[in-house]
Design a protein around this motif. Structure first.
Motif, PDB file in Angstrom:
ATOM      1  N   ILE A  34       0.850  -1.187   0.000  1.00 32.35           N
ATOM      2  CA  ILE A  34       0.000   0.000   0.000  1.00 32.35           C
ATOM      3  C   ILE A  34       0.884   1.235   0.000  1.00 32.35           C
ATOM      4  CG2 ILE A  34      -1.785   1.296   1.216  1.00 32.35           C
ATOM      5  CD1 ILE A  34      -2.512  -1.405   2.609  1.00 32.35           C
ATOM      6  N   LEU A  35       0.720   2.063  -1.014  1.00 27.50           N
ATOM      7  CA  LEU A  35       1.415   3.339  -1.119  1.00 27.50           C
ATOM      8  C   LEU A  35       0.374   4.423  -0.848  1.00 27.50           C
ATOM      9  CD1 LEU A  35       4.138   4.724  -2.001  1.00 27.50           C
ATOM     10  CD2 LEU A  35       3.056   4.994  -4.227  1.00 27.50           C
ATOM     11  N   VAL A  36       0.613   5.245   0.161  1.00 29.45           N
ATOM     12  CA  VAL A  36      -0.319   6.309   0.515  1.00 29.45           C
ATOM     13  C   VAL A  36       0.304   7.648   0.164  1.00 29.45           C
ATOM     14  CG1 VAL A  36      -1.607   7.416   2.377  1.00 29.45           C
ATOM     15  CG2 VAL A  36      -1.280   4.947   2.401  1.00 29.45           C
ATOM     16  N   ILE A  37      -0.423   8.439  -0.587  1.00 32.16           N
ATOM     17  CA  ILE A  37      -0.001   9.801  -0.903  1.00 32.16           C
ATOM     18  C   ILE A  37      -0.727  10.703   0.087  1.00 32.16           C
ATOM     19  CG2 ILE A  37       0.046  11.618  -2.630  1.00 32.16           C
ATOM     20  CD1 ILE A  37      -0.121   9.263  -4.709  1.00 32.16           C
ATOM     21  N   ALA A  38       0.026  11.255   1.017  1.00 35.69           N
ATOM     22  CA  ALA A  38      -0.535  12.068   2.086  1.00 35.69           C
ATOM     23  C   ALA A  38      -0.323  13.548   1.772  1.00 35.69           C
ATOM     24  CB  ALA A  38       0.132  11.711   3.416  1.00 35.69           C
ATOM     25  N   GLN A  39      -1.374  14.328   1.979  1.00 33.02           N
ATOM     26  CA  GLN A  39      -1.284  15.764   1.750  1.00 33.02           C
ATOM     27  C   GLN A  39      -2.345  16.472   2.580  1.00 33.02           C
ATOM     28  OE1 GLN A  39      -1.999  16.380  -2.412  1.00 33.02           O
ATOM     29  NE2 GLN A  39      -3.789  15.086  -2.423  1.00 33.02           N
ATOM     30  N   HIS A  40      -2.264  17.798   2.632  1.00 32.46           N
ATOM     31  CA  HIS A  40      -3.270  18.596   3.317  1.00 32.46           C
ATOM     32  C   HIS A  40      -3.677  19.732   2.403  1.00 32.46           C
ATOM     33  CE1 HIS A  40      -4.630  21.565   6.525  1.00 32.46           C
ATOM     34  NE2 HIS A  40      -5.536  20.599   6.490  1.00 32.46           N
ATOM     35  N   ARG A  41      -4.969  19.794   2.138  1.00 30.56           N
ATOM     36  CA  ARG A  41      -5.535  20.805   1.236  1.00 30.56           C
ATOM     37  C   ARG A  41      -4.879  20.782  -0.138  1.00 30.56           C
ATOM     38  NH1 ARG A  41      -6.528  25.670   5.568  1.00 30.56           N
ATOM     39  NH2 ARG A  41      -8.104  24.519   6.719  1.00 30.56           N
ATOM     40  N   GLY A  42      -4.577  19.585  -0.601  1.00 34.27           N
ATOM     41  CA  GLY A  42      -4.024  19.413  -1.936  1.00 34.27           C
ATOM     42  C   GLY A  42      -2.589  19.849  -2.106  1.00 34.27           C
ATOM     43  N   GLU A  43      -1.880  20.075  -1.003  1.00 34.52           N
ATOM     44  CA  GLU A  43      -0.497  20.550  -1.081  1.00 34.52           C
ATOM     45  C   GLU A  43       0.446  19.650  -0.293  1.00 34.52           C
ATOM     46  OE1 GLU A  43      -0.611  24.569   0.341  1.00 34.52           O
ATOM     47  OE2 GLU A  43      -1.540  25.309  -1.499  1.00 34.52           O
ATOM     48  N   ASN A  44       1.723  19.790  -0.602  1.00 35.01           N
ATOM     49  CA  ASN A  44       2.792  19.072   0.109  1.00 35.01           C
ATOM     50  C   ASN A  44       2.627  17.556   0.039  1.00 35.01           C
ATOM     51  OD1 ASN A  44       3.916  21.585   0.939  1.00 35.01           O
ATOM     52  ND2 ASN A  44       2.386  21.667   2.564  1.00 35.01           N
ATOM     53  N   ALA A  45       2.355  17.052  -1.145  1.00 32.36           N
ATOM     54  CA  ALA A  45       2.171  15.610  -1.324  1.00 32.36           C
ATOM     55  C   ALA A  45       3.463  14.865  -1.000  1.00 32.36           C
ATOM     56  CB  ALA A  45       1.739  15.308  -2.756  1.00 32.36           C
ATOM     57  N   ARG A  46       3.306  13.747  -0.292  1.00 37.34           N
ATOM     58  CA  ARG A  46       4.426  12.889   0.087  1.00 37.34           C
ATOM     59  C   ARG A  46       3.914  11.467   0.128  1.00 37.34           C
ATOM     60  NH1 ARG A  46       9.209  11.442  -0.179  1.00 37.34           N
ATOM     61  NH2 ARG A  46      10.535  11.321   1.635  1.00 37.34           N
ATOM     62  N   ALA A  47       4.672  10.541  -0.418  1.00 43.19           N
ATOM     63  CA  ALA A  47       4.269   9.135  -0.448  1.00 43.19           C
ATOM     64  C   ALA A  47       4.879   8.378   0.731  1.00 43.19           C
ATOM     65  CB  ALA A  47       4.697   8.494  -1.766  1.00 43.19           C
ATOM     66  N   GLN A  94      -2.605  17.083   9.277  1.00 42.74           N
ATOM     67  CA  GLN A  94      -1.579  16.218   9.879  1.00 42.74           C
ATOM     68  C   GLN A  94      -1.600  14.842   9.217  1.00 42.74           C
ATOM     69  OE1 GLN A  94      -2.283  16.285  14.102  1.00 42.74           O
ATOM     70  NE2 GLN A  94      -1.525  18.367  14.303  1.00 42.74           N
ATOM     71  N   ALA A  95      -1.492  14.864   7.904  1.00 43.24           N
ATOM     72  CA  ALA A  95      -1.661  13.660   7.097  1.00 43.24           C
ATOM     73  C   ALA A  95      -0.694  12.532   7.465  1.00 43.24           C
ATOM     74  CB  ALA A  95      -1.533  14.014   5.611  1.00 43.24           C
ATOM     75  N   GLU A  96       0.570  12.847   7.693  1.00 44.49           N
ATOM     76  CA  GLU A  96       1.525  11.792   8.028  1.00 44.49           C
ATOM     77  C   GLU A  96       1.144  11.106   9.337  1.00 44.49           C
ATOM     78  OE1 GLU A  96       6.288  10.999   8.808  1.00 44.49           O
ATOM     79  OE2 GLU A  96       5.620  13.009   8.296  1.00 44.49           O
ATOM     80  N   ARG A  97       0.790  11.885  10.346  1.00 46.45           N
ATOM     81  CA  ARG A  97       0.363  11.316  11.624  1.00 46.45           C
ATOM     82  C   ARG A  97      -0.875  10.449  11.444  1.00 46.45           C
ATOM     83  NH1 ARG A  97      -3.853  11.928  14.219  1.00 46.45           N
ATOM     84  NH2 ARG A  97      -4.412  13.802  13.092  1.00 46.45           N
ATOM     85  N   PHE A  98      -1.835  10.949  10.678  1.00 48.69           N
ATOM     86  CA  PHE A  98      -3.070  10.216  10.434  1.00 48.69           C
ATOM     87  C   PHE A  98      -2.795   8.865   9.773  1.00 48.69           C
ATOM     88  CE2 PHE A  98      -6.365   8.981   7.453  1.00 48.69           C
ATOM     89  CZ  PHE A  98      -7.468   8.881   8.280  1.00 48.69           C
ATOM     90  N   VAL A  99      -1.964   8.874   8.748  1.00 50.47           N
ATOM     91  CA  VAL A  99      -1.641   7.627   8.036  1.00 50.47           C
ATOM     92  C   VAL A  99      -0.930   6.651   8.973  1.00 50.47           C
ATOM     93  CG1 VAL A  99      -0.293   6.628   6.144  1.00 50.47           C
ATOM     94  CG2 VAL A  99      -1.631   8.714   5.756  1.00 50.47           C
ATOM     95  N   ALA A 100       0.027   7.153   9.751  1.00 47.16           N
ATOM     96  CA  ALA A 100       0.753   6.287  10.681  1.00 47.16           C
ATOM     97  C   ALA A 100      -0.194   5.663  11.698  1.00 47.16           C
ATOM     98  CB  ALA A 100       1.855   7.072  11.388  1.00 47.16           C
TER      99      ALA A 100
END
Length: 106
Positions: A34-47, A94-100
């Motif tokens: 599973i590859l998750v592309i995490a971002q907030h408000r469509g910005e700062n995308a990070r996989a 807080q996309a990274e925290r949420f995904v973790a």
């Protein structure tokens, strides 16, 4: 937990917490990565991917380059070489925290 069930939990939880998640590519329901592309408000995308951390523990690992266009190109290349790969885009505070929390929570 099977990959399909984990992806579904990620999508449902994002919606409950005021964000959104979109499955960009479906992989193997049982054991696909599973590859998750995490971002907030469509910005700062990070996989990110679930993997093994430096001490042998399950961890959230940053994968590929940062930035919207670069991340998009990265997941498309990965998907060509791994058709079992799930790709999920999550847009939430807080996309990274949420995904973790969602992918690593015990």
């Amino acid at each position: 937990m099977a990959s399909g069930a984990l992806v579904n939990a990620l999508v449902r939880r994002a919606g409950r917490e005021g964000g959104c998640a979109t499955i960009l590519a479906k992989g193997d329901a049982t054991a696909g990565a599973i590859l998750v592309i995490a971002q907030h408000r469509g910005e700062n995308a990070r996989a990110y991917e679930r993997g093994i951390g430096p001490r042998g523990e399950t961890a959230l690992i940053a994968a590929g380059p940062e930035g919207d266009d670069k991340v998009n190109d990265y997941w498309m290349r990965r998907r060509k070489s791994d058709p079992d790969l799930w790709v999920v885009e999550v847009d939430i505070a807080q996309a990274e925290r949420f995904v973790a929390e969602t992918m690593l929570g015990d």
